[in-house]
Write an enzyme that holds these catalytic residues in place. Sequence first.
Site, PDB file in Angstrom:
ATOM      1  CD  GLU A 130      -8.589   0.939   7.656  1.00  0.00           C
ATOM      2  OE1 GLU A 130      -8.961   0.230   8.618  1.00  0.00           O
ATOM      3  OE2 GLU A 130      -7.661   1.758   7.732  1.00  0.00           O
ATOM      4  CG  ASP A 159      -0.278  -0.468   2.506  1.00  0.00           C
ATOM      5  OD1 ASP A 159       0.956  -0.355   2.609  1.00  0.00           O
ATOM      6  OD2 ASP A 159      -0.988  -0.942   3.397  1.00  0.00           O
ATOM      7  CG  HIS A 211      -6.015  -2.409   8.857  1.00  0.00           C
ATOM      8  ND1 HIS A 211      -5.931  -1.608   9.964  1.00  0.00           N
ATOM      9  CD2 HIS A 211      -4.772  -2.392   8.315  1.00  0.00           C
ATOM     10  CE1 HIS A 211      -4.709  -1.121  10.088  1.00  0.00           C
ATOM     11  NE2 HIS A 211      -3.978  -1.599   9.095  1.00  0.00           N
ATOM     12  CG  ASN A 231      -8.996  -1.539  12.121  1.00  0.00           C
ATOM     13  OD1 ASN A 231      -8.051  -2.200  11.677  1.00  0.00           O
ATOM     14  ND2 ASN A 231      -9.425  -0.440  11.531  1.00  0.00           N
TER      15      ASN A 231
END
Length: 246
Positions: free
Chosen positions: A143, A67, A138, A136
């Site tokens: 996400e 990314d 991801h 979380n």
Amino acid sequence: MNVRVFANELEAATACAGLVAAAIREKPSLVIGLPTGRTPLNVYREMVALHRRGELDFSRVTTFNLDEFLGLPPDDPGSFRAYMERHLFQHVNLAPERIHFLDGSAERAERECARYDAQLAMAGGLDLLLLGIGSNGHMAFNEPGENLQSASHRARLSRDSRQSLASLFGEDVSRVPLAGLTLGMGALLQARRVVLLAFGVNKAAAVTGMVRGPLTTLCPASFLQLHGNVEVWVDTAAGRGLEGSR
């Protein structure tokens, strides 16, 4: 999933660097997916050390980073490309033409994502994927949400993700870009071998959800349960919810 709990982060990082070295010796033209953030820092330090000792040759290796921040050019100090240059690329003998990165400064994000997917397809996909996991759940910049995307795409970053990346911007979360470009779930799940690293108590809930929870878009990493060759390497803090896992 093959879960392995290490006594500490450095022990896991050393083992991971050794795994990478062994994979490259077995296949010198390895195509490897590389993460950024805090989790892989010690892995990259150990890989550089192996290279300097003559035990790790990157000359035929191809890399694809997972990314990049939207809006940042490759030479921006906060970019993931600059991070990789600092921590790995400038210290090893990777051929520049074999280093692949999403360009966060591209005028058309959709076209850039399509270009990146095409490059990865031409390389034959990922032989080995190194991954971290967000608190979380991801993976890369995929996400949690109502749905997940298979192809590379533009992603809005959660506050959790932006807070975890604030160290790249002087600990000022307001300077962390609001969006990024990321490989999609398809490329990640199609990697032939996956090694996911997680360290610290703040990753424990995400790791437990990934390994033991249901498949859900609210924990993107849970979809690794569908993969046939995943190793989850954690320290004791991140693995606190996995007692009895193998």
